[in-house]
Design an enzyme around this catalytic site. Structure first.
Site, mmCIF file in Angstrom:
data_model
loop_
_atom_site.group_PDB
_atom_site.id
_atom_site.type_symbol
_atom_site.label_atom_id
_atom_site.label_comp_id
_atom_site.label_asym_id
_atom_site.label_seq_id
_atom_site.Cartn_x
_atom_site.Cartn_y
_atom_site.Cartn_z
ATOM 1 N N TYR A 28 0.844 -1.203 0.000
ATOM 2 C CA TYR A 28 0.000 0.000 0.000
ATOM 3 C C TYR A 28 0.884 1.259 0.000
ATOM 4 O O TYR A 28 1.853 1.355 0.756
ATOM 5 C CB TYR A 28 -0.903 -0.025 1.240
ATOM 6 C CG TYR A 28 -1.815 1.165 1.361
ATOM 7 C CD1 TYR A 28 -2.878 1.340 0.478
ATOM 8 C CD2 TYR A 28 -1.613 2.118 2.344
ATOM 9 C CE1 TYR A 28 -3.706 2.434 0.583
ATOM 10 C CE2 TYR A 28 -2.449 3.218 2.462
ATOM 11 C CZ TYR A 28 -3.494 3.366 1.572
ATOM 12 O OH TYR A 28 -4.320 4.455 1.681
ATOM 13 N N ASP A 60 -0.982 -7.249 7.027
ATOM 14 C CA ASP A 60 -2.067 -6.315 6.710
ATOM 15 C C ASP A 60 -3.174 -7.123 6.035
ATOM 16 O O ASP A 60 -3.009 -7.608 4.914
ATOM 17 C CB ASP A 60 -1.531 -5.198 5.795
ATOM 18 C CG ASP A 60 -2.572 -4.111 5.532
ATOM 19 O OD1 ASP A 60 -3.772 -4.421 5.532
ATOM 20 O OD2 ASP A 60 -2.174 -2.951 5.320
HETATM 21 C C1 LIG Z 1 -6.469 1.847 3.009
HETATM 22 C C2 LIG Z 1 -5.348 0.966 3.408
HETATM 23 C C3 LIG Z 1 -4.462 1.322 4.439
HETATM 24 C C4 LIG Z 1 -4.542 2.667 5.146
HETATM 25 O O1 LIG Z 1 -5.721 2.795 5.861
HETATM 26 P P1 LIG Z 1 -6.436 4.225 6.178
HETATM 27 O O2 LIG Z 1 -7.628 3.822 6.949
HETATM 28 O O3 LIG Z 1 -6.711 4.875 4.873
HETATM 29 O O4 LIG Z 1 -5.437 5.011 6.988
HETATM 30 C C5 LIG Z 1 -3.473 0.413 4.784
HETATM 31 N N1 LIG Z 1 -3.330 -0.758 4.132
HETATM 32 C C6 LIG Z 1 -4.149 -1.126 3.126
HETATM 33 C C7 LIG Z 1 -3.949 -2.431 2.451
HETATM 34 C C8 LIG Z 1 -5.180 -0.278 2.726
HETATM 35 O O5 LIG Z 1 -5.983 -0.633 1.707
#
Ligand SMILES: *Cc1c(COP(=O)(O)O)cnc(C)c1O
Length: 386
Positions: A103, A175
């Site tokens: 990301y 993640d």
């Molecule tokens: C959107 C996203 C983030 C960041 O999240 P926010 O809520 O926008 O701060 C991190 N990792 C992934 C894979 C994302 O899609």
């Protein structure tokens, strides 16, 4: 409540139903108060101050911990705040291994912390065994995994990488934003921590920014809670209330959105104006076999490359009526995104080429609309190219 194992769908629907201590409200009420009364000197209740603890935030945190099979969780103000919270576990100068196709916001955070001298980071292709071996020899303290990747839906073998990373003494963080616990549970595959942007599938209605970290041990959860209170990155009560409301339907949403995505992917794969489709639910996708091992379904995101050039893409997205041209993902509505000019525009053309992000690549976050209507929209968009 019994201690029998309960399915995630049931956990979502049933989370904190009817346990309001004040009035037995079926849905847990919203507690906005920033501070809580002591009943006497040395007599503090469960809560004292809203940054440190809040009933709505706690209800969301322990529901997420249950869903991911963790020991505890911290709810943060955004997905980026969740990732930054995890970085507090590192000492200055320690090494982070991160995916080269992760990301963009995560990449910016890690690079900026490196420029400040707070940590070191190597971005590697985690699907390349030699690159992984070299990375582990450098003795990382933390390995960050993101699977499926954005926007090409490449998969990383969580169990294999977590095993190697643990042997090297690194903390393993995954993640799980793109699939949610409804489709992938990284702690069971060997990760120590799961991070989420709850902004996406968990809230699921494109109306809250939020994040969470779930830990596999009470020790790690406690350290994260300490840092979250110390730095003040905890999520707001209203956001937690909204997110738990959205979370109740996660499994039902994911079932329908995934079924729609599978149908659209199959349609696109047969279309003469499409060069390639990236979706692990397709039998000839490079991630298909791994997705069947480590995921309980292919999820609701896909990307595809049109034949043509930037003008082809302009005509295609210009004809949308049902799809909305926007960043983000995981809501009830179908979003279409052009990574080269939107989510990944911070990468220069060479970096985009190296990452495999072509100028005709489009990403779909498939929603809950009627399947025939979604196919009708695709037919209309292709007709606009003729
Ligand atoms: C959107 C996203 C983030 C960041 O999240 P926010 O809520 O926008 O701060 C991190 N990792 C992934 C894979 C994302 O899609």
């Amino acid at each position: 409540m019994s201690d029998d194992p309960v399915d995630g769908a049931t956990q979502c629907v049933n989370a904190h139903i009817g346990d309001d201590p004040a009035w037995k409200a079926v849905i847990p009420p919203l507690y906005l108060s920033s501070t809580y009364r002591f009943t006497g000197l040395d007599q503090m209740g469960t809560y004292d101050y809203g940054r440190s603890g809040n009933p709505n935030r706690d209800a969301l945190a322990d529901t997420l911990a249950q869903l991911e099979g963790g020991a505890g969780a911290v709810v943060t103000a955004s997905g980026m705040a969740a990732i930054d919270l995890v970085l507090n576990l590192l000492r200055a100068g320690e090494l982070v291994i991160a995916p080269h196709d992760g990301y963009g916001g995560t990449r910016r955070l890690l690079e900026s912390r490196q420029q400040q001298g707070r940590l070191r980071v190597h971005f590697i292709d985690q699907g390349n065994a030699d690159a992984v071996t070299r990375a582990m020899a450098a003795q990382p303290s933390l390995v960050l995994i993101e699977t499926p990747s954005n926007p090409l839906m490449r998969l990383t073998d969580i169990a294999a990488l977590a095993k190697t990373a643990r042997q090297a003494g690194a903390l393993v963080v995954c993640d799980n934003t793109f699939l949610s616990p409804a489709r992938q549970r990284p702690l069971a595959l060997g990760a120590d921590l799961v991070v989420h942007s709850t902004t996406k599938f968990l809230n699921g209605h494109s109306d809250v920014i939020g994040g969470a970290v779930i830990a596999n041990s009470e020790g790690l959860a406690e350290k994260l809670r300490w840092w979250a209170n110390c730095t003040g990155v905890t999520g707001a009560p209203f956001d937690s209330y909204q997110t738990l409301r959205g979370l109740r339907t996660l499994y039902a949403r994911m079932d329908v959105q995934e079924r729609n995505a599978q149908t659209l992917a199959a349609f696109l794969a047969r279309h003469p104006l499409v060069r390639q489709v990236h979706y692990p639910g397709l039998p000839d996708d490079p991630g298909h076999a791994l997705s069947q091992r480590q995921q309980s379904g292919p999820g609701a995101l896909l990307s595809f490359e049109l034949k043509g050039n930037r003008e082809t893409v302009r005509a295609f997205v210009g004809a949308t009526r049902l799809f909305t041209l926007a960043e983000s993902l995981g809501g009830t509505e179908t979003l279409i995104c052009h990574p080269a000019s939107m989510t990944h525009r911070a990468m220069n053309a060479a970096a985009q080429r190296q990452a495999g992000i072509g100028e005709t690549l489009l990403r779909l976050s498939v929603g809950l609309e009627n399947t025939a209507d979604l196919l009708g929209e695709l037919n209309r968009l292709f007709a606009a190219l003729q």
